[in-house]
Design a protein around this motif. Sequence first.
Motif, PDB file in Angstrom:
ATOM      1  N   THR A 151       0.354  -0.641 -40.210  1.00  0.00           N
ATOM      2  CA  THR A 151      -0.078   0.758 -40.317  1.00  0.00           C
ATOM      3  C   THR A 151       1.051   1.707 -39.930  1.00  0.00           C
ATOM      4  O   THR A 151       1.358   2.650 -40.654  1.00  0.00           O
ATOM      5  CB  THR A 151      -1.307   1.021 -39.431  1.00  0.00           C
ATOM      6  N   GLY A 152       1.659   1.457 -38.772  1.00  0.00           N
ATOM      7  CA  GLY A 152       2.772   2.291 -38.345  1.00  0.00           C
ATOM      8  C   GLY A 152       3.939   2.206 -39.298  1.00  0.00           C
ATOM      9  O   GLY A 152       4.570   3.215 -39.635  1.00  0.00           O
ATOM     10  N   PHE A 153       4.232   0.994 -39.754  1.00  0.00           N
ATOM     11  CA  PHE A 153       5.338   0.814 -40.689  1.00  0.00           C
ATOM     12  C   PHE A 153       5.037   1.496 -42.017  1.00  0.00           C
ATOM     13  O   PHE A 153       5.933   2.037 -42.674  1.00  0.00           O
ATOM     14  CB  PHE A 153       5.607  -0.671 -40.912  1.00  0.00           C
ATOM     15  N   ALA A 154       3.758   1.498 -42.423  1.00  0.00           N
ATOM     16  CA  ALA A 154       3.369   2.179 -43.659  1.00  0.00           C
ATOM     17  C   ALA A 154       3.574   3.687 -43.543  1.00  0.00           C
ATOM     18  O   ALA A 154       3.974   4.350 -44.513  1.00  0.00           O
ATOM     19  CB  ALA A 154       1.916   1.870 -43.999  1.00  0.00           C
ATOM     20  N   MET A 155       3.306   4.248 -42.362  1.00  0.00           N
ATOM     21  CA  MET A 155       3.543   5.685 -42.164  1.00  0.00           C
ATOM     22  C   MET A 155       5.027   5.999 -42.297  1.00  0.00           C
ATOM     23  O   MET A 155       5.414   6.985 -42.935  1.00  0.00           O
ATOM     24  CB  MET A 155       3.013   6.123 -40.794  1.00  0.00           C
ATOM     25  N   MET A 156       5.871   5.153 -41.703  1.00  0.00           N
ATOM     26  CA  MET A 156       7.313   5.350 -41.795  1.00  0.00           C
ATOM     27  C   MET A 156       7.795   5.210 -43.238  1.00  0.00           C
ATOM     28  O   MET A 156       8.594   6.016 -43.724  1.00  0.00           O
ATOM     29  CB  MET A 156       8.029   4.338 -40.896  1.00  0.00           C
ATOM     30  N   THR A 157       7.293   4.198 -43.941  1.00  0.00           N
ATOM     31  CA  THR A 157       7.684   3.965 -45.327  1.00  0.00           C
ATOM     32  C   THR A 157       7.230   5.104 -46.228  1.00  0.00           C
ATOM     33  O   THR A 157       7.968   5.542 -47.117  1.00  0.00           O
ATOM     34  CB  THR A 157       7.088   2.637 -45.828  1.00  0.00           C
TER      35      THR A 157
ATOM     36  N   PRO B  36      -1.388   7.626 -32.140  1.00  0.00           N
ATOM     37  CA  PRO B  36      -1.579   8.893 -32.865  1.00  0.00           C
ATOM     38  C   PRO B  36      -0.399   9.849 -32.708  1.00  0.00           C
ATOM     39  O   PRO B  36      -0.105  10.625 -33.616  1.00  0.00           O
ATOM     40  CB  PRO B  36      -2.858   9.468 -32.252  1.00  0.00           C
ATOM     41  N   ALA B  37       0.302   9.798 -31.566  1.00  0.00           N
ATOM     42  CA  ALA B  37       1.499  10.627 -31.390  1.00  0.00           C
ATOM     43  C   ALA B  37       2.558  10.221 -32.407  1.00  0.00           C
ATOM     44  O   ALA B  37       3.278  11.063 -32.961  1.00  0.00           O
ATOM     45  CB  ALA B  37       2.036  10.492 -29.972  1.00  0.00           C
ATOM     46  N   MET B  38       2.663   8.914 -32.652  1.00  0.00           N
ATOM     47  CA  MET B  38       3.571   8.414 -33.681  1.00  0.00           C
ATOM     48  C   MET B  38       3.189   8.977 -35.046  1.00  0.00           C
ATOM     49  O   MET B  38       4.042   9.424 -35.816  1.00  0.00           O
ATOM     50  CB  MET B  38       3.503   6.885 -33.706  1.00  0.00           C
TER      51      MET B  38
ATOM     52  N   ALA C 122      -1.921  11.172 -42.168  1.00  0.00           N
ATOM     53  CA  ALA C 122      -3.186  11.071 -41.436  1.00  0.00           C
ATOM     54  C   ALA C 122      -4.132  10.072 -42.092  1.00  0.00           C
ATOM     55  O   ALA C 122      -4.844   9.318 -41.408  1.00  0.00           O
ATOM     56  CB  ALA C 122      -3.847  12.444 -41.336  1.00  0.00           C
ATOM     57  N   VAL C 123      -4.148  10.043 -43.418  1.00  0.00           N
ATOM     58  CA  VAL C 123      -5.001   9.091 -44.145  1.00  0.00           C
ATOM     59  C   VAL C 123      -4.556   7.658 -43.864  1.00  0.00           C
ATOM     60  O   VAL C 123      -5.386   6.773 -43.616  1.00  0.00           O
ATOM     61  CB  VAL C 123      -4.963   9.379 -45.662  1.00  0.00           C
ATOM     62  N   ILE C 124      -3.241   7.422 -43.901  1.00  0.00           N
ATOM     63  CA  ILE C 124      -2.736   6.074 -43.612  1.00  0.00           C
ATOM     64  C   ILE C 124      -3.104   5.663 -42.195  1.00  0.00           C
ATOM     65  O   ILE C 124      -3.538   4.529 -41.950  1.00  0.00           O
ATOM     66  CB  ILE C 124      -1.205   6.026 -43.810  1.00  0.00           C
ATOM     67  N   TYR C 125      -2.936   6.582 -41.245  1.00  0.00           N
ATOM     68  CA  TYR C 125      -3.312   6.288 -39.854  1.00  0.00           C
ATOM     69  C   TYR C 125      -4.793   5.930 -39.770  1.00  0.00           C
ATOM     70  O   TYR C 125      -5.170   4.942 -39.114  1.00  0.00           O
ATOM     71  CB  TYR C 125      -3.011   7.491 -38.965  1.00  0.00           C
ATOM     72  N   ALA C 126      -5.632   6.724 -40.419  1.00  0.00           N
ATOM     73  CA  ALA C 126      -7.078   6.510 -40.340  1.00  0.00           C
ATOM     74  C   ALA C 126      -7.492   5.198 -40.997  1.00  0.00           C
ATOM     75  O   ALA C 126      -8.393   4.502 -40.514  1.00  0.00           O
ATOM     76  CB  ALA C 126      -7.811   7.685 -40.989  1.00  0.00           C
ATOM     77  N   LEU C 127      -6.846   4.837 -42.104  1.00  0.00           N
ATOM     78  CA  LEU C 127      -7.160   3.577 -42.774  1.00  0.00           C
ATOM     79  C   LEU C 127      -6.840   2.386 -41.877  1.00  0.00           C
ATOM     80  O   LEU C 127      -7.525   1.360 -41.913  1.00  0.00           O
ATOM     81  CB  LEU C 127      -6.373   3.471 -44.086  1.00  0.00           C
ATOM     82  N   GLY C 128      -5.792   2.526 -41.065  1.00  0.00           N
ATOM     83  CA  GLY C 128      -5.396   1.427 -40.208  1.00  0.00           C
ATOM     84  C   GLY C 128      -6.098   1.400 -38.865  1.00  0.00           C
ATOM     85  O   GLY C 128      -6.418   0.327 -38.353  1.00  0.00           O
TER      86      GLY C 128
END
Length: 248
Positions: A56-62, A123-125, A182-188
Amino acid sequence: MELITPYYNHILSDFFFPLIIILGMSYAILAKKLTIPASFTGAILGCIIFLASGYTGFAMMTTFFILGTLATSWKRHQKQAFASKEETRTGRSAFQVFANAGVAGIAAVLAILFPQLSNLMLPAMGAAFASATADTLSSELGMVYGRRFFNIITFKVEQSGLDGVISLEGTLIGMLGSSFIAVIYALGFGWNNSFFFIIIAGTIGNLTDSVLGALLERKGSIGNNIVNFLNTLIAALVLLVLIKAGTC
């Protein structure tokens, strides 16, 4: 079967993640999106973020990298006057990578060292990546689709592309970028208040970038890398304040 499945999932995770990192580094270098030191910096940050938050975190970065790359390349000829020749020729530097993803990396380190803080650091990330994404999309696409550009401090009409100059269209595009993260975070990690907090914090971080640009960067007091780092830091801090306020 219940014991075997997690084992194979772990093997697949261990196999695919290094492959993704290698392919990402290769593309970034060959396509001249990042310099070689920048690609290694991104890989290190990506590994730290993955250890703290998984895919999830890596997806946000990508997602930040992909959207930022597409936005920067979109109608580049219209933005040529404001593009850095060095960056165009060799790609973004290691300092630029850290300026955009460093705060997320720091949040990841804190989540790893202090697991009890994960409910705040993850969430800060997300907020840091939301701000970085919003900043890139609003500036790059705002120059293309904006109709009226004005100084965020004085509200006087000014030329697009100058530090501290924004447009309504660019700001809305930036909010859309924050929403993607935010959507990616919520999905994960689940649909909760953090979804809205990330969008709000990302938008505030993006606007703070413009304020710093108008007040300090334009005068040469600080550089763009510092501005980018500070806007992601402020977004992360705003997120923490929102979470704290939401639990009171």
